[in-house]
Design an enzyme around this catalytic site. Sequence first.
Site: not given
Length: 281
Positions: A221, A256
């Site tokens: 991210k 995840r």
Amino acid sequence: MPPALTLPDGRRLALDAAPLLMGIVNITPDSFSDGGMLRNAADAIAHGEKLAADGADIIDIGGESTRPGHAPLDAATELGRVLPVIKGLRERIATPLSIDSWKADVAQAALAAGASIVNDVWGAQRDPAIAGVAARHGAPIILMHNRETIDPALDILSDVLRFLERSISIALAVGVPREQIVVDPGIGLFGKTPEQSVRLIRDLGRLRELGCPILLGASRKSVIGVITGQSVPAERVIGSVAAHLYGATQGAAIIRAHDIGQHAQAFKVWAAISQPLESRP
């Protein structure tokens, strides 16, 4: 008996010791990290098989990007991307599959095709009917926090808790058992600044107040890039592993991630240190 998610086929995914690893299969041209990498169903199926071989406990399949400014998809187009992959993987591997979608129609078709878990990036608040789909199939549902806009002055933890409380209420009202609900704070550009994402990871344990297992997805991210200075998402693997290891200490039950092999190795070491082999039952 340890807590577990019960799948529609009766299998149980135990939520104990080290977190479960959820591998990512994005069949999209515009996802932030791997958009366009999997250009067809065959490539996506092969990638899913590799994730399973690398140690994924769940394979998360998505056909619509969630990055800011992404092109919205209709359900038919999304299903055209994900259904061949779900069917192909279901024939080849036993690893449970989740459908990454906020649309009830997509979730319904995906579960009918062999998916076992619903992963909704809008926490059943954009299309509340998706919670009923999960309930009817006996499928676990992951409810993620999301926002349309970024507000740097917002108390992000309070906002996440209030949002997820509403999401949980929607799911409970249509018959999803609380033990089948997973919550996700939505790390990254889901209406959050990097600083807010950092706070959510640091205070992840506060989500245990909701009484549901926690999923953490910081993989590659932008917040990892801000911290490390790595502008290329694929070069944020080590930073992602570090964030996820910290999240595990705060109670994350599912991680995840894109890079399952590296995460599997890291969590084997984490588990050996936190629970030495000689003390295991």
